[in-house]
Design an enzyme around this catalytic site. Sequence first.
Site, PDB file in Angstrom:
ATOM      1  N   PRO A 129      44.385  49.705  30.138  1.00 22.89           N
ATOM      2  CA  PRO A 129      43.159  49.615  30.907  1.00 22.89           C
ATOM      3  C   PRO A 129      42.064  48.775  30.273  1.00 22.89           C
ATOM      4  CG  PRO A 129      43.454  51.806  29.928  1.00 22.89           C
ATOM      5  CD  PRO A 129      44.398  50.888  29.289  1.00 22.89           C
ATOM      6  N   GLU A 130      41.669  47.761  30.985  1.00 20.42           N
ATOM      7  CA  GLU A 130      40.412  47.085  30.686  1.00 20.42           C
ATOM      8  C   GLU A 130      39.456  47.483  31.811  1.00 20.42           C
ATOM      9  OE1 GLU A 130      40.810  42.911  29.731  1.00 20.42           O
ATOM     10  OE2 GLU A 130      42.863  43.202  29.061  1.00 20.42           O
TER      11      GLU A 130
END
Length: 303
Positions: free
Chosen positions: A2-3
């Site tokens: 996850p960014e």
Amino acid sequence: MPELPEVETVMRGLSPFMEGAKIVAVTQNRPDLRFPFPENFIQRLTGCTVVSLSRRAKFVLVDLSSEEVLVMHLGMSGSFRIVSENTSAKRPDKHPGAFHHERSKDEKHDHVVLSLEVAGRQLSHVIYNDPRRFGYMDLVPRSEFASHRHFTHLGIEPLGNAFDAHYLSDRFKGRRTPLKSALLDQRIIAGLGNIYVCEALWRARLSPFLPAGALVRKNDKPKHSAERLVGEIQSVLADAIKAGGSSLRDHVQTDGSMGYFQHSFSVYDREGQPCPRSGCPGIIEREIQSGRSTFFCNRCQKR
DNA sequence: ATGGTACCCTGAGAGC
DNA sequence: TGCTCTCAGGGTACCA
């Protein structure tokens, strides 16, 4: 995984199941993830109503009726899935008991389960899974939120109003660290990660190896435009959020996967492939910068 | 101050 | 089928 765009997608996927719901039970399967769970984690959550969900940088924030905020970071491999209990239909369980004999690979990394009840009726379980356990959860009183160590050192939101060429060139001024590293620095911009930094730099036609201080505003010098980079960061994030949202159609898997945007990568994980920029004869290369892979076109990204 | 490196942990995929 | 190796989207501690 996850960014910023993935965390935003996860948060939006969780919202409909959590907002307004009451946490009726909490299962915590181990004492820690990256860090120990906070004191009395289960007790402090149980019985609370979820007021709202939001995102700050790569954190999912859950505002609770207890005046506390549940802070969740997904690390590298954290994800959520939702299991809704349909009380009216009987379970189509073709292999009764199978569950007890073989936990799926995935299930053994289910670390936290929040059981939520909406309007005293429908029950759903929000399950946090994280094989590498680089994620963590914390509970922070709302009054201490702004001054809390998780957030005091965070830079600004790249999709917020404060993020502009003036801010960026000001923070990068005089710094000789590579542009790539500077963009990954969460104290300056909070939420960018390896993928979107590579993608934004390609879109802006800037080399990841440029010293950050080379980035200037138009009025100063036109060569390396801070305006252009700011615009491309915003557009790549917006595009990714848009694509991530489309993967949530069934509203069942809130898994933080890349949605459909992975099919839109221009440089990330495309080593050896031709540069997708129209007319560019370049090849995508991979180099290590401060321990992480940087993908870039060897022709069209200016040094 | 700044920039690199090792490390936290597990799983996937490649190559043999 | 299995073994060994490399690598992974995050962040932090430590070192020169």
